[in-house]
Design a protein around this motif. Sequence first.
Motif, PDB file in Angstrom:
ATOM      1  N   ASP A 165      21.710  -3.002   3.263  1.00 15.72           N
ATOM      2  CA  ASP A 165      21.333  -1.684   3.419  1.00 15.72           C
ATOM      3  C   ASP A 165      20.255  -1.000   2.425  1.00 15.72           C
ATOM      4  O   ASP A 165      19.564  -0.248   2.585  1.00 15.72           O
ATOM      5  N   LEU A 166      20.711  -1.542   1.180  1.00 18.61           N
ATOM      6  CA  LEU A 166      20.013  -1.082  -0.142  1.00 18.61           C
ATOM      7  C   LEU A 166      18.977  -2.141  -0.868  1.00 18.61           C
ATOM      8  O   LEU A 166      18.220  -1.912  -1.705  1.00 18.61           O
ATOM      9  N   ALA A 214      11.910  -1.248   6.355  1.00 19.80           N
ATOM     10  CA  ALA A 214      10.621  -0.999   5.674  1.00 19.80           C
ATOM     11  C   ALA A 214      10.880  -0.274   4.323  1.00 19.80           C
ATOM     12  O   ALA A 214      10.297  -0.678   3.265  1.00 19.80           O
ATOM     13  N   GLU A 215      11.448   0.702   4.363  1.00 20.76           N
ATOM     14  CA  GLU A 215      11.835   1.597   3.113  1.00 20.76           C
ATOM     15  C   GLU A 215      12.406   0.682   1.998  1.00 20.76           C
ATOM     16  O   GLU A 215      11.987   0.704   0.826  1.00 20.76           O
ATOM     17  N   THR A 216      13.285  -0.002   2.176  1.00 22.45           N
ATOM     18  CA  THR A 216      14.175  -1.003   1.301  1.00 22.45           C
ATOM     19  C   THR A 216      13.290  -2.081   0.810  1.00 22.45           C
ATOM     20  O   THR A 216      13.259  -2.453  -0.321  1.00 22.45           O
ATOM     21  N   ALA A 217      12.474  -2.755   1.721  1.00 21.15           N
ATOM     22  CA  ALA A 217      11.563  -3.563   1.390  1.00 21.15           C
ATOM     23  C   ALA A 217      10.577  -3.189   0.430  1.00 21.15           C
ATOM     24  O   ALA A 217      10.265  -3.875  -0.324  1.00 21.15           O
ATOM     25  N   ALA A 218      10.115  -2.150   0.656  1.00 25.63           N
ATOM     26  CA  ALA A 218       8.913  -1.621  -0.356  1.00 25.63           C
ATOM     27  C   ALA A 218       9.501  -1.442  -1.784  1.00 25.63           C
ATOM     28  O   ALA A 218       9.000  -1.566  -2.694  1.00 25.63           O
ATOM     29  N   CYS A 242       0.895  -1.347  -0.223  1.00 28.46           N
ATOM     30  CA  CYS A 242       0.079   0.095  -0.119  1.00 28.46           C
ATOM     31  C   CYS A 242       0.882   1.380  -0.007  1.00 28.46           C
ATOM     32  O   CYS A 242       0.716   2.254  -0.609  1.00 28.46           O
ATOM     33  N   ALA A 243       1.903   1.251   0.631  1.00 28.50           N
ATOM     34  CA  ALA A 243       2.735   2.530   0.854  1.00 28.50           C
ATOM     35  C   ALA A 243       3.527   2.561  -0.471  1.00 28.50           C
ATOM     36  O   ALA A 243       3.540   3.896  -0.908  1.00 28.50           O
ATOM     37  N   MET A 244       3.938   1.420  -1.061  1.00 31.13           N
ATOM     38  CA  MET A 244       4.691   1.762  -2.402  1.00 31.13           C
ATOM     39  C   MET A 244       3.713   2.190  -3.585  1.00 31.13           C
ATOM     40  O   MET A 244       3.799   2.792  -4.317  1.00 31.13           O
ATOM     41  N   ALA A 245       2.616   1.531  -3.407  1.00 32.75           N
ATOM     42  CA  ALA A 245       1.452   1.922  -4.389  1.00 32.75           C
ATOM     43  C   ALA A 245       1.004   3.550  -4.302  1.00 32.75           C
ATOM     44  O   ALA A 245       1.183   4.279  -5.302  1.00 32.75           O
ATOM     45  N   LEU A 246       1.004   3.839  -3.099  1.00 32.28           N
ATOM     46  CA  LEU A 246       0.820   5.332  -2.745  1.00 32.28           C
ATOM     47  C   LEU A 246       1.892   6.292  -3.232  1.00 32.28           C
ATOM     48  O   LEU A 246       1.683   7.490  -3.955  1.00 32.28           O
ATOM     49  N   LEU A 267       4.286   6.594   6.053  1.00 34.36           N
ATOM     50  CA  LEU A 267       3.470   5.572   6.173  1.00 34.36           C
ATOM     51  C   LEU A 267       4.316   4.277   6.697  1.00 34.36           C
ATOM     52  O   LEU A 267       3.628   3.346   7.261  1.00 34.36           O
ATOM     53  N   LEU A 268       5.516   4.374   6.520  1.00 30.88           N
ATOM     54  CA  LEU A 268       6.334   3.192   7.098  1.00 30.88           C
ATOM     55  C   LEU A 268       7.244   3.140   8.080  1.00 30.88           C
ATOM     56  O   LEU A 268       7.984   2.654   8.651  1.00 30.88           O
ATOM     57  N   ALA A 269       6.920   4.448   8.690  1.00 28.78           N
ATOM     58  CA  ALA A 269       7.746   4.877   9.850  1.00 28.78           C
ATOM     59  C   ALA A 269       7.468   3.734  11.235  1.00 28.78           C
ATOM     60  O   ALA A 269       6.216   3.479  11.451  1.00 28.78           O
TER      61      ALA A 269
END
Length: 309
Positions: free
Chosen positions: A295-296, A230-234, A202-206, A218-220
């Motif tokens: 990390d990335l 979370a940011e890397t996973a998205a 949902c976060a990546m779609a947005l 959204l992923l905080a």
Amino acid sequence: MFRLAHSLLLRRFLRPALPHLNWNERQLAEWTTALGESPESALERLRVAGLLVQFSPTDDNLASAVASIYGVAQLRVMLKSRALKLSGKKNELVARLLVADSQGITREIDNLGLFHCSCEGTKLAAVFEARKEEAKRNAIDAIEARDYESAILQYQGIENDLGFPKWEFERAPSPAFIELVMTVNPRILAGCSDEVLAKLRCAMALQCIAGRHAPRDLLAGLNTGIRLDAETAARMIFFLARHTEDTRQWRELDIKFVTHFAAVGSCPTCTTLNGKKWSIDEAPELPSAECSNDDLGCRCLYQPVIDNP
């Protein structure tokens, strides 16, 4: 009469700022189109209306003004000229400077001729942020209802109301691509719960739909349960969706082979595959589940081989 672009312009003055805008010719032309007048004319009208007022430094607001105007490098130059210690975070540099020479800094800030929003100006500046918040809520509801076209229209409405010229690369994603983001299941994310995957999708779609207006919170605090944050996973979800879409288009163009490209800084496993040629039907999934870059994440991609053997 002020437009949504005037609200966006005013946001530059929520903290004290110089009234002149160091924009290039293209930026000035884009803002003139959005505002319906030149930025200089808009700023003058905002001043006349009392929405933008001259900033007067006081003991209460001086620190925020200094932090707003000067970068770390500038602050260290100012500290050095006063024979003061240069180390520390930005807020520490500001505090040290003001303790040593608050009167001198006050005069310097006062002489800059800064402007900031009045109370009424702050209200107008908030209109744009409120519009983004409304679009976010509506878009999330639409994404969760699998109504991707409606979600896209939420942010297209903001862009239309802002009125900036649109560039070819700024086109909104298609509903079909957002559906990919919401359905792909990267093997590199094995170990994430269904609940976590739903939040990541949902976060990546947005983010894809909102573009420059994407919310950052959204992923905080989301614990993925795996080694990737979370940011890397998205991003892994986005990369697989993009790779899936690219592969579909290449097949339509009768591309038979692809080559592996590993970005600079890739892990050893991915780096050893750099340049390897694969049949398009046998190429392993990207992002690679074997990638060890914590990390990335995996940033590899495939490039089509135009001249098939």
